[in-house]
Design a protein around this motif. Structure first.
Motif, PDB file in Angstrom:
ATOM      1  N   MET A 208      -7.001   0.552  -5.752  1.00  0.00           N
ATOM      2  CA  MET A 208      -6.888   2.010  -5.725  1.00  0.00           C
ATOM      3  C   MET A 208      -8.039   2.628  -4.955  1.00  0.00           C
ATOM      4  O   MET A 208      -9.181   2.168  -5.045  1.00  0.00           O
ATOM      5  CB  MET A 208      -6.886   2.585  -7.146  1.00  0.00           C
ATOM      6  N   GLY A 209      -7.724   3.664  -4.198  1.00  0.00           N
ATOM      7  CA  GLY A 209      -8.732   4.466  -3.531  1.00  0.00           C
ATOM      8  C   GLY A 209      -8.477   5.936  -3.829  1.00  0.00           C
ATOM      9  O   GLY A 209      -7.415   6.306  -4.337  1.00  0.00           O
ATOM     10  N   ALA A 210      -9.440   6.784  -3.519  1.00  0.00           N
ATOM     11  CA  ALA A 210      -9.282   8.219  -3.754  1.00  0.00           C
ATOM     12  C   ALA A 210     -10.201   8.977  -2.809  1.00  0.00           C
ATOM     13  O   ALA A 210     -11.156   8.406  -2.261  1.00  0.00           O
ATOM     14  CB  ALA A 210      -9.612   8.575  -5.203  1.00  0.00           C
TER      15      ALA A 210
ATOM     16  N   ASP B 277       0.868  -1.178   0.000  1.00  0.00           N
ATOM     17  CA  ASP B 277       0.000   0.000   0.000  1.00  0.00           C
ATOM     18  C   ASP B 277       0.903   1.225   0.000  1.00  0.00           C
ATOM     19  O   ASP B 277       1.574   1.509   0.985  1.00  0.00           O
ATOM     20  CB  ASP B 277      -0.889  -0.037   1.249  1.00  0.00           C
ATOM     21  N   ILE B 278       0.938   1.928  -1.139  1.00  0.00           N
ATOM     22  CA  ILE B 278       1.837   3.073  -1.284  1.00  0.00           C
ATOM     23  C   ILE B 278       1.054   4.250  -1.864  1.00  0.00           C
ATOM     24  O   ILE B 278       0.728   4.279  -3.047  1.00  0.00           O
ATOM     25  CB  ILE B 278       3.069   2.710  -2.142  1.00  0.00           C
ATOM     26  N   ALA B 279       0.715   5.203  -1.034  1.00  0.00           N
ATOM     27  CA  ALA B 279      -0.096   6.346  -1.458  1.00  0.00           C
ATOM     28  C   ALA B 279       0.741   7.285  -2.323  1.00  0.00           C
ATOM     29  O   ALA B 279       1.775   7.784  -1.883  1.00  0.00           O
ATOM     30  CB  ALA B 279      -0.641   7.080  -0.243  1.00  0.00           C
TER      31      ALA B 279
ATOM     32  N   THR C  44      -3.448   5.487  -3.353  1.00  0.00           N
ATOM     33  CA  THR C  44      -4.508   6.451  -3.056  1.00  0.00           C
ATOM     34  C   THR C  44      -4.183   7.759  -3.763  1.00  0.00           C
ATOM     35  O   THR C  44      -3.016   8.163  -3.827  1.00  0.00           O
ATOM     36  CB  THR C  44      -4.618   6.701  -1.543  1.00  0.00           C
ATOM     37  N   PHE C  45      -5.217   8.410  -4.282  1.00  0.00           N
ATOM     38  CA  PHE C  45      -5.049   9.706  -4.935  1.00  0.00           C
ATOM     39  C   PHE C  45      -5.973  10.745  -4.290  1.00  0.00           C
ATOM     40  O   PHE C  45      -7.034  10.412  -3.760  1.00  0.00           O
ATOM     41  CB  PHE C  45      -5.380   9.611  -6.426  1.00  0.00           C
TER      42      PHE C  45
END
Length: 434
Positions: free
Chosen positions: A320-322, A250-252, A292-293
């Protein structure tokens, strides 16, 4: 009201959950019956562990506190305590506006709740009353953050990074394995800087992973919240070679436009980001990357956003999350930028970005059909067992559906089985035991 009962409510991230679990253990040691249930509020004491990260989380925390005050005024519960990020960040304001609350504490002094109640407390290394299913737990390896991202209030709340020693983390894991825990989600605000604040002055994530993966009863270790700048590449061979370190990271990344990365103070460019991702995937084949963006950060134009869309399509992240940007008081963005992207446009961009990711995530699930994967069983629902692969973190990622009719024997919760992936249902997988 139930005398001798304490109910702890946790809002926000898994790091908060760990604090709640430690507090619950202390109450249990003091002789209280302990519950962790936000839906059925009872108890002589109710503690809400709050989140203060962004406006929506702050609103949820305030509404929860107001609901508890109302229940207290009706005699349904006894004392109400607040702890966590909101208490740390806005303690003075909360004490002034919410005098009905019996005590407000922050991120680091919440053990004083027991002292205020006349119970005392003891620093019990690694002792937690785990609220997750007993086979997995979150493991906080550090608190705080030294990064200077423009939008983030975490350093304002938690201060500079404070890493735990490898030995203390090892002892906690060994203690939890004795309780039946075999899967650990390693969490920190900046996982990849772990250890740099200790005597070694260098990242120690490699050494920590090597130590924890050597513990016999540890089946899975999963890494959350890596930071892309100065990434510790020495962990990649470990992830590749050790079967109990999940092929998951997990790397934002937060954005792809060079202009936005600079405004966000991320310390990296798009080219460097792509080189990082390529190197990770080359060193760890079949790794699942979660990122994450943020959309709608001050200064983000249509051109910047379209570059983010193009980047997402090109890099094809497995997970992916945002979230839309929140203009947080006292952050660098708040003090130096105007919140110039309309809220409706933020939401529109968020929805478009997630729609872009939808077929990418589904394609990754489809790519697993016909393969055999190790799956942990989390629970049983109706005629199905529900589990996860190593590519799936609890609560945030897809699940594996195992029809009971495909099983020749009863599957045990918390046990690991090799299964064939036979189909998909959206992001979720459908599997049968071999």
């Amino acid at each position: 009201m139930r005398i001798g009962e304490v109910n702890v409510i946790t809002l926000g991230c898994s790091k908060n959950l760990i604090d709640s679990e430690q507090l619950m253990r202390m109450f249990a040691k003091a002789g209280y019956s302990v519950r962790h249930d936000p839906k059925r509020i009872t108890g002589e004491v109710v503690v809400v562990n709050t989140c203060g990260f962004i406006a929506s989380a702050q609103e949820e925390s305030i509404n929860t506190i107001l609901g508890l005050i109302e229940a207290k005024n009706k005699g349904q519960i006894g004392k109400v305590f607040v702890m966590g990020c909101l208490g740390e960040r806005f303690r003075n304001e909360l004490e002034k506006e919410l005098p009905e609350v019996d005590g407000i504490y922050g991120k680091f002094d919440w053990k004083q709740i027991l002292t205020q109640l006349g119970l005392g407390h003891h620093a019990m290394l690694g002792e937690r009353l785990v609220s997750t299913p007993r086979h997995y737990a979150y493991l906080k390896i550090a608190e705080g953050c030294n990064q200077k991202c423009s939008y983030c209030a975490i350093p304002l709340i938690t201060g500079r990074m404070k890493s735990r020693t490898i030995e203390s983390i090892k002892q906690e894991v060994e203690q939890l394995t004795k309780q039946g825990c075999s899967e650990f989600q390693l969490v920190a605000q900046d996982l990849t800087s772990y250890g740099k604040d200790l005597d070694s002055k260098k990242p120690l994530l490699h050494d920590l992973l090597a130590t924890l993966s050597d513990i016999p009863k540890v089946k899975w270790l999963r890494l959350h919240y890596a930071y892309p700048t100065l990434f510790p590449y020495d962990i990649l061979p470990l992830i590749r070679e050790r079967s109990n370190i999940c092929k998951y990271l997990d790397i934002a990344l937060q954005h792809a436009s060079d202009k936005m990365l600079k405004l966000m103070r991320r310390g990296i460019t798009r080219v460097q980001t792509e080189e990082l991702i390529e190197r990770i995937r080359q060193n760890v084949p079949n790794i699942a990357l979660r990122t994450t963006f943020i959309v709608g950060h001050p200064g983000e134009t249509d051109k910047d956003f379209e570059e983010l869309i193009e980047f997402t399509e090109k890099m094809r992240f497995e997970r992916m999350g945002a979230f839309p940007y929140s203009h947080e008081q006292d952050t660098y963005s708040f003090n130096h930028y105007s919140d110039d992207v309309p809220e409706a446009l933020k939401i529109n961009r968020y929805e478009k970005l997630m729609a872009t990711q939808l077929p990418i995530g589904e394609a990754f699930s489809q790519s697993l059909v016909g393969t055999c994967e190790r799956i942990v069983v989390d629970r049983y629902e109706g005629n199905y067992y529900i589990g996860r692969t190593q590519y799936d973190s609890p609560e945030v990622d897809p699940e594996v559906i195992i029809p009971r009719e495909t099983c020749t024997k009863k599957l045990r919760h918390g046990s690991y089985y090799t299964m064939e992936i036979i189909d998909t249902e959206g992001f979720d997988l459908i599997a049968k035991p071999l």
